[in-house]
Scaffold this motif. Structure first.
Motif, mmCIF file in Angstrom:
data_model
loop_
_atom_site.group_PDB
_atom_site.id
_atom_site.type_symbol
_atom_site.label_atom_id
_atom_site.label_comp_id
_atom_site.label_asym_id
_atom_site.label_seq_id
_atom_site.Cartn_x
_atom_site.Cartn_y
_atom_site.Cartn_z
ATOM 1 N N PRO A 167 1.855 -11.407 -10.323
ATOM 2 C CA PRO A 167 2.545 -10.471 -9.742
ATOM 3 C C PRO A 167 3.862 -10.288 -10.250
ATOM 4 C CG PRO A 167 2.671 -12.051 -8.150
ATOM 5 C CD PRO A 167 1.861 -12.531 -9.285
ATOM 6 N N ILE A 168 4.396 -9.027 -10.690
ATOM 7 C CA ILE A 168 5.664 -8.880 -11.334
ATOM 8 C C ILE A 168 6.331 -7.650 -10.268
ATOM 9 C CG2 ILE A 168 4.558 -7.387 -13.172
ATOM 10 C CD1 ILE A 168 7.122 -8.391 -14.737
ATOM 11 N N PHE A 169 7.513 -8.085 -9.974
ATOM 12 C CA PHE A 169 8.137 -7.155 -8.926
ATOM 13 C C PHE A 169 9.172 -6.390 -9.390
ATOM 14 C CE2 PHE A 169 6.871 -11.177 -6.905
ATOM 15 C CZ PHE A 169 6.190 -10.861 -6.016
ATOM 16 N N VAL A 170 9.381 -5.143 -9.159
ATOM 17 C CA VAL A 170 10.734 -4.146 -9.482
ATOM 18 C C VAL A 170 11.116 -3.721 -8.383
ATOM 19 C CG1 VAL A 170 8.858 -2.079 -9.373
ATOM 20 C CG2 VAL A 170 10.868 -2.283 -10.823
ATOM 21 N N ASP A 171 12.713 -3.714 -8.365
ATOM 22 C CA ASP A 171 13.402 -3.428 -7.276
ATOM 23 C C ASP A 171 13.246 -1.702 -6.820
ATOM 24 O OD1 ASP A 171 15.079 -3.888 -5.392
ATOM 25 O OD2 ASP A 171 16.824 -4.388 -6.524
ATOM 26 N N ILE A 172 13.747 -1.888 -5.747
ATOM 27 C CA ILE A 172 13.348 -0.463 -4.793
ATOM 28 C C ILE A 172 14.493 0.337 -4.878
ATOM 29 C CG2 ILE A 172 11.832 -1.402 -3.127
ATOM 30 C CD1 ILE A 172 14.321 -2.141 -1.323
ATOM 31 N N ASP A 173 14.193 1.780 -4.587
ATOM 32 C CA ASP A 173 15.285 2.872 -4.346
ATOM 33 C C ASP A 173 15.847 2.424 -3.086
ATOM 34 O OD1 ASP A 173 16.462 5.307 -3.752
ATOM 35 O OD2 ASP A 173 14.765 6.416 -4.039
ATOM 36 N N THR A 215 11.225 2.284 -1.189
ATOM 37 C CA THR A 215 10.091 2.255 -2.071
ATOM 38 C C THR A 215 10.240 2.064 -3.615
ATOM 39 O OG1 THR A 215 9.902 4.690 -2.106
ATOM 40 C CG2 THR A 215 8.948 3.744 -0.315
ATOM 41 N N MET A 216 9.455 1.875 -4.328
ATOM 42 C CA MET A 216 9.454 1.348 -5.637
ATOM 43 C C MET A 216 10.303 2.383 -6.541
ATOM 44 S SD MET A 216 6.336 0.806 -8.424
ATOM 45 C CE MET A 216 5.831 -0.740 -7.704
ATOM 46 N N ASP A 217 11.166 1.731 -7.096
ATOM 47 C CA ASP A 217 12.232 2.804 -7.973
ATOM 48 C C ASP A 217 11.553 3.032 -9.453
ATOM 49 O OD1 ASP A 217 14.306 3.817 -9.733
ATOM 50 O OD2 ASP A 217 15.663 2.037 -9.247
ATOM 51 N N PRO A 218 11.246 4.402 -9.603
ATOM 52 C CA PRO A 218 10.383 4.592 -10.828
ATOM 53 C C PRO A 218 11.368 4.337 -11.929
ATOM 54 C CG PRO A 218 10.412 6.628 -9.141
ATOM 55 C CD PRO A 218 11.298 5.375 -8.676
ATOM 56 N N ALA A 260 -1.509 -2.657 -14.104
ATOM 57 C CA ALA A 260 -1.791 -1.707 -12.619
ATOM 58 C C ALA A 260 -0.472 -1.809 -11.992
ATOM 59 C CB ALA A 260 -2.908 -2.300 -11.835
ATOM 60 N N ILE A 261 -0.209 -0.933 -11.253
ATOM 61 C CA ILE A 261 0.937 -0.655 -10.615
ATOM 62 C C ILE A 261 0.620 -0.480 -9.359
ATOM 63 C CG2 ILE A 261 3.281 0.800 -10.230
ATOM 64 C CD1 ILE A 261 2.589 1.645 -13.170
ATOM 65 N N LEU A 262 1.304 -1.335 -8.213
ATOM 66 C CA LEU A 262 0.710 -1.119 -6.622
ATOM 67 C C LEU A 262 1.935 -1.010 -5.941
ATOM 68 C CD1 LEU A 262 -1.359 -4.420 -5.976
ATOM 69 C CD2 LEU A 262 -0.763 -2.500 -4.393
ATOM 70 N N PRO A 263 2.441 0.459 -5.843
ATOM 71 C CA PRO A 263 3.587 0.873 -5.085
ATOM 72 C C PRO A 263 2.974 0.722 -3.600
ATOM 73 C CG PRO A 263 2.322 2.705 -5.953
ATOM 74 C CD PRO A 263 1.803 1.458 -6.653
ATOM 75 N N VAL A 264 3.937 0.507 -2.546
ATOM 76 C CA VAL A 264 4.074 0.415 -1.137
ATOM 77 C C VAL A 264 4.388 1.537 -0.491
ATOM 78 C CG1 VAL A 264 3.855 -1.370 0.632
ATOM 79 C CG2 VAL A 264 3.771 -2.432 -1.412
ATOM 80 N N HIS A 265 3.555 1.985 0.427
ATOM 81 C CA HIS A 265 4.223 3.219 1.137
ATOM 82 C C HIS A 265 4.803 2.714 2.449
ATOM 83 C CE1 HIS A 265 2.140 5.756 -1.545
ATOM 84 N NE2 HIS A 265 0.853 5.956 -1.041
ATOM 85 N N ALA A 311 5.677 6.290 -1.405
ATOM 86 C CA ALA A 311 6.601 6.055 -2.418
ATOM 87 C C ALA A 311 6.555 7.282 -3.287
ATOM 88 C CB ALA A 311 5.840 4.775 -3.228
ATOM 89 N N ASP A 312 7.344 7.305 -4.484
ATOM 90 C CA ASP A 312 7.663 8.615 -5.406
ATOM 91 C C ASP A 312 6.374 8.455 -6.332
ATOM 92 O OD1 ASP A 312 8.285 10.428 -6.934
ATOM 93 O OD2 ASP A 312 10.407 9.726 -7.333
ATOM 94 N N MET A 313 5.436 9.353 -5.734
ATOM 95 C CA MET A 313 4.082 8.828 -6.467
ATOM 96 C C MET A 313 4.199 9.962 -7.857
ATOM 97 S SD MET A 313 2.472 6.678 -5.046
ATOM 98 C CE MET A 313 0.993 6.655 -5.894
ATOM 99 N N GLU A 314 4.734 10.931 -7.798
ATOM 100 C CA GLU A 314 4.425 11.961 -8.792
ATOM 101 C C GLU A 314 5.140 11.105 -10.270
ATOM 102 O OE1 GLU A 314 4.435 16.353 -7.977
ATOM 103 O OE2 GLU A 314 6.265 15.934 -9.203
#
Ligand SMILES: *Cc1c(COP(=O)(O)O)cnc(C)c1O
Length: 372
Positions: A100-106, A111-114, A131-136, A142-145
């Motif tokens: 796992p590699i973590f990316v900080d949030i908005d 939720t995941m900061d694009p 793969a990217i695994l955003p969490v709702h 999350a900002d899916m678009e």
């Protein structure tokens, strides 16, 4: 008045009879594994989410894990997720053999900061990301678009962790239909909950669906033939029968959650707290959890407990700082937004079946803290 965090009996009271009848029908039929309710539930849940396929599993963790396995993700690969989720999101990545590699949030939506995701994909680690695994989180997509657009550019899969977001919408489409695949949990307290463990995958990808049907059932390709080493991760017929009843009432239960959330948010508009973001017209929150943010979080939590209001924190320790992930060697400065959020968030009791006098008691308890 004592207000519990979640009261499943009150939430299910309107359709308790239907559930007892469904259980009895399974007992009469006597097929407890792969009974007809499983396939019917899969069709009905796929239809609800607006996708072609659903493969039921025995937990949300299994759903996440088997999606990664089915995509062939494993040792040497990286999978990106967020630090502020339930630990299962990261566990599933480890189970697959990937890291796992973590990316900080908005900080606005938690939720995941694009933008940070893009930086990570462009970094030297980017080429190992599969793969990217955003969490709702809490029921807000999350900002899916933005995330899906980045994933297409970099040629990686996107898997929604929709374990808290049954029925949530992003630009009019349901969670579960926003990426390559999605994992749901039907743990009893989730917005669609079984009476035991349960989970499922939704996807439009027929090949993925076919692989998952086999992986969850000992890698079977026929009754006595096994094409790969698989797992025992099927959903029980009894749980499927219960979920079919609850799915018929899901939209009403979401509406009840949204009504309670609106009451809370309106009642706190003059207080020094941040209420859950309502990303107007774009994302529809289903309030698995109603989470406030306050600079005086710990004092507010104690005050609510004294008033008999059973508030909670989801989650007080970001995943990278759990002992289980010590080997990753992260420090707090790696994820400043997630660390800040973990210090200010507070979940209030909210469930379908909460009476208006109970909801008002929650409001009064919060307001009395700021009146002193
Ligand atoms: C509940 C949950 C899971 C795991 O689901 P289980 O059914 O308990 O295995 C994964 N991710 C998130 C965000 C969850 O809330």
């Amino acid at each position: 008045m004592k207000i519990v965090f979640c009261n499943l009996k009150a939430a299910d009271a309107p359709f308790e009879r239907e559930i007892r009848e469904a259980i009895e029908a399974v007992l009469d039929a006597g097929q407890f594994i792969n009974g007809s309710d499983v396939e019917k539930f899969e069709q009905e849940f796929a239809h609800f989410c607006g996708v072609k396929h659903c493969v039921a599993m025995n937990s949300g963790t299994a759903a996440l894990h088997l999606i990664l396995r089915a995509y062939g993700i494993g040792p040497g690969d990286l999978v990106v997720t967020v630090p502020n989720s339930f630990i299962a999101t990261a566990e599933a990545i480890v189970h697959s053999g990937a890291k796992p590699i973590f990316v900080d949030i908005d900080p606005k939506t938690l939720t995941m900061d694009p933008q940070r995701l893009e930086n990570l994909l462009k970094s030297s680690q980017g080429k190992h990301i599969k793969a990217i695994l955003p969490v709702h989180l809490y029921g807000l997509p999350a900002d899916m678009e933005s995330i899906v657009r980045l994933a297409k550019n970099f040629g990686v899969k996107v898997v929604e962790d929709a374990c808290q977001a049954h029925g949530a919408k992003y630009k009019g489409k349901r969670a579960g239909s926003l990426a390559d695949a999605a994992a749901f949990s039907f743990y009893p307290s989730k917005n669609l909950g079984a009476y035991g463990d349960g989970g499922g995958v939704t996807t439009d990808d027929p090949l993925l669906s076919e692989r998952l049907l086999s992986l969850r059932n000992h890698g079977r390709s026929g009754k006595n033939s096994h094409r790969c080493v698989g797992y025992t991760e099927r959903l029980d017929t009894l749980q499927a029968a219960i979920l079919r009843v609850k799915l018929r009432h899901l939209q009403r239960s979401i509406d009840a959650r949204r009504d309670l959330a609106r009451l809370f948010t309106e009642s706190f508009s003059d207080l020094p707290v941040a209420t859950p973001p309502d990303v107007k017209g774009e994302r529809e929150h289903v309030y698995h959890l109603y989470v406030l943010q306050s600079k005086k979080r710990d004092a507010l939590l104690n005050h609510l407990k004294e008033k008999g209001v059973d508030a909670d924190i989801h989650y007080p320790i970001p995943i990278p700082f759990q002992e289980a992930f010590d080997d990753l060697g992260h420090s707090e400065k790696d994820f400043p937004e997630a660390v800040w959020a973990s210090q200010e968030i507070l979940s209030l009791p909210l469930y379908p079946g909460m009476t208006s006098s109970q909801a008002k008691a929650v409001v009064a308890a919060v307001r009395s803290f700021f009146a002193t």
